[in-house]
Design a protein around this motif. Structure first.
Motif, short mmCIF file in Angstrom:
data_model
loop_
_atom_site.label_atom_id
_atom_site.label_comp_id
_atom_site.label_asym_id
_atom_site.label_seq_id
_atom_site.Cartn_x
_atom_site.Cartn_y
_atom_site.Cartn_z
N SER A 163 -68.93 -60.02 18.71
CA SER A 163 -69.15 -61.35 19.30
C SER A 163 -70.36 -61.29 20.22
N TRP A 164 -70.96 -62.46 20.40
CA TRP A 164 -72.09 -62.56 21.33
C TRP A 164 -71.56 -62.67 22.76
N GLN A 165 -72.06 -61.82 23.66
CA GLN A 165 -71.72 -61.93 25.07
C GLN A 165 -72.76 -62.72 25.84
N SER A 166 -73.97 -62.76 25.31
CA SER A 166 -75.05 -63.58 25.85
C SER A 166 -76.05 -63.77 24.72
N GLU A 167 -77.19 -64.36 25.00
CA GLU A 167 -78.17 -64.59 23.94
C GLU A 167 -78.76 -63.29 23.41
N THR A 168 -78.65 -62.20 24.16
CA THR A 168 -79.26 -60.93 23.72
C THR A 168 -78.26 -59.78 23.65
N ARG A 169 -76.98 -60.04 23.89
CA ARG A 169 -76.01 -58.94 23.93
C ARG A 169 -74.84 -59.19 23.00
N LEU A 170 -74.57 -58.18 22.19
CA LEU A 170 -73.41 -58.19 21.30
C LEU A 170 -72.35 -57.23 21.83
N ARG A 171 -71.09 -57.65 21.73
CA ARG A 171 -69.98 -56.75 22.03
C ARG A 171 -69.33 -56.36 20.71
N VAL A 172 -69.25 -55.05 20.47
CA VAL A 172 -68.76 -54.54 19.20
C VAL A 172 -67.57 -53.63 19.46
N ALA A 173 -66.46 -53.85 18.78
CA ALA A 173 -65.27 -53.00 18.90
C ALA A 173 -64.82 -52.62 17.50
N VAL A 174 -64.82 -51.32 17.20
CA VAL A 174 -64.54 -50.83 15.85
C VAL A 174 -63.68 -49.58 15.91
N LYS A 175 -62.70 -49.49 15.00
CA LYS A 175 -61.93 -48.26 14.83
C LYS A 175 -62.61 -47.40 13.76
N GLY A 176 -62.57 -46.09 13.97
CA GLY A 176 -63.17 -45.19 12.98
C GLY A 176 -64.67 -45.34 12.88
N MET A 177 -65.32 -45.54 14.01
CA MET A 177 -66.77 -45.74 14.00
C MET A 177 -67.52 -44.49 13.57
N VAL A 178 -68.54 -44.67 12.76
CA VAL A 178 -69.40 -43.59 12.30
C VAL A 178 -70.64 -43.54 13.20
N PRO A 179 -71.09 -42.34 13.61
CA PRO A 179 -72.30 -42.27 14.43
C PRO A 179 -73.47 -43.00 13.78
N GLY A 180 -74.14 -43.84 14.55
CA GLY A 180 -75.28 -44.59 14.04
C GLY A 180 -74.92 -45.86 13.29
N GLN A 181 -73.64 -46.16 13.19
CA GLN A 181 -73.19 -47.32 12.42
C GLN A 181 -73.77 -48.63 12.95
N ALA A 216 -77.56 -48.94 12.42
CA ALA A 216 -77.92 -49.14 11.02
C ALA A 216 -77.65 -50.57 10.57
N MET A 217 -76.50 -51.11 10.95
CA MET A 217 -76.16 -52.48 10.54
C MET A 217 -77.08 -53.50 11.21
N CYS A 218 -77.39 -53.28 12.49
CA CYS A 218 -78.29 -54.20 13.18
C CYS A 218 -79.68 -54.19 12.52
N ALA A 219 -80.16 -53.00 12.21
CA ALA A 219 -81.48 -52.89 11.59
C ALA A 219 -81.50 -53.60 10.24
N ALA A 220 -80.41 -53.50 9.47
CA ALA A 220 -80.34 -54.13 8.16
C ALA A 220 -80.40 -55.65 8.26
N LEU A 221 -79.98 -56.18 9.41
CA LEU A 221 -79.99 -57.63 9.61
C LEU A 221 -81.22 -58.10 10.39
N GLY A 222 -82.17 -57.19 10.62
CA GLY A 222 -83.40 -57.57 11.31
C GLY A 222 -83.30 -57.60 12.82
#
Length: 252
Positions: A192-210, A213-219
């Motif tokens: 979710s967006w916490q502000s115009e420039t900040r995302l809050r991400v919560a994931v189980k089983g996170m892979v290093p660099g995940q 990598a996903m942010c880069a793929a979306l520009g």
């Protein structure tokens, strides 16, 4: 307690002075109960000669429970190991730098006194990657080590990511589903967006660099990425560059 005997091990002198076993003397010393000329000495092998030996009031003979330390790694404090160092050796080197009496958070709600024994044999768990900041766990506790080493697929990690760029609704949904990187399926999570420039991400089983990598793929450009929480344990208000103890009521 004054003694002018020739130089000998502190544990031997204390055992003889108190009439206790050498093992009990070592426990008193490691527990921070022994002073020489008013200064706490925690090494049983320390050589004593004519110093004044004191045992603190209320001293107890007890084993020191294993400690888990929660470090707030600040910006630019963690770099990649050189080619001659293993990741764990590099982490151990950083632990010696970060885990000291001086870097203990003064407002730590766990009121135990830092001991040198708390810093020995600390194992780095769920290591951060170069460029990341936030919560990093070091532990001597076999239960904590096993939990963070074996149950990563069930542990939720929460991150705050400062980015450049924007997302439409479909792109944000692909982050939540773990499908933002074409040809790669990551574990789904909450984004979710916490502000115009900040995302809050919560994931189980996170892979290093995940996340990167996903942010880069979306520009999206990742400016900073900070881990806030692992399971039920968060950084709380620990300032960058300092650490606190894991409390007995906290669970990952």
């Amino acid at each position: 307690m004054n003694d002018t005997s020739p130089t000998e091990r502190l544990s031997k002198r204390l055992a003889r002075t108190l009439g206790c076993s050498r093992r009990d003397a070592e426990r008193y010393i490691a527990g921070g109960w022994v002073r020489l000329d008013g200064q706490v000495v925690e090494e049983p092998q320390f050589k004593i000669s004519t110093q004044t030996l004191e045992l603190a009031k209320g001293a107890r003979v007890e084993e020191i429970p294993p400690a888990t330390l929660l470090v707030h790694v600040g910006p630019d404090e963690f770099s990649a190991p050189d080619t001659a160092s293993s990741e764990q050796a590099h982490a151990a080197s950083l632990a010696r730098q970060w885990l000291t009496h001086d870097t203990h958070w003064a407002d730590d709600p766990d009121r135990r006194t830092p001991l040198k024994a708390h810093f020995r044999g600390q194992q780095a768990l769920l290591s951060l990657s170069p460029g990341e900041q936030g919560l990093w766990v070091f532990s001597q506790d076999r239960r904590v080590i096993r939990r963070l080493a074996e149950d990563t697929s069930r542990l939720e990690q929460e991150w705050l990511v400062e980015v450049t760029g924007t997302l439409d609704a479909a792109q944000l949904e692909s982050l939540c589903r773990g499908t933002a990187l074409p040809g790669k399926q990551f574990a789904p999570g909450k984004v979710s967006w916490q502000s115009e420039t900040r995302l809050r991400v919560a994931v189980k089983g996170m892979v290093p660099g995940q996340v990167q990598a996903m942010c880069a793929a979306l520009g999206l450009g990742v400016v900073t990425i900070k881990r806030l929480r692992i399971g039920g344990v968060s950084l709380a208000r620990v300032p960058a560059g300092q650490w606190r103890y894991l409390r007995v009521d906290e669970r990952f």
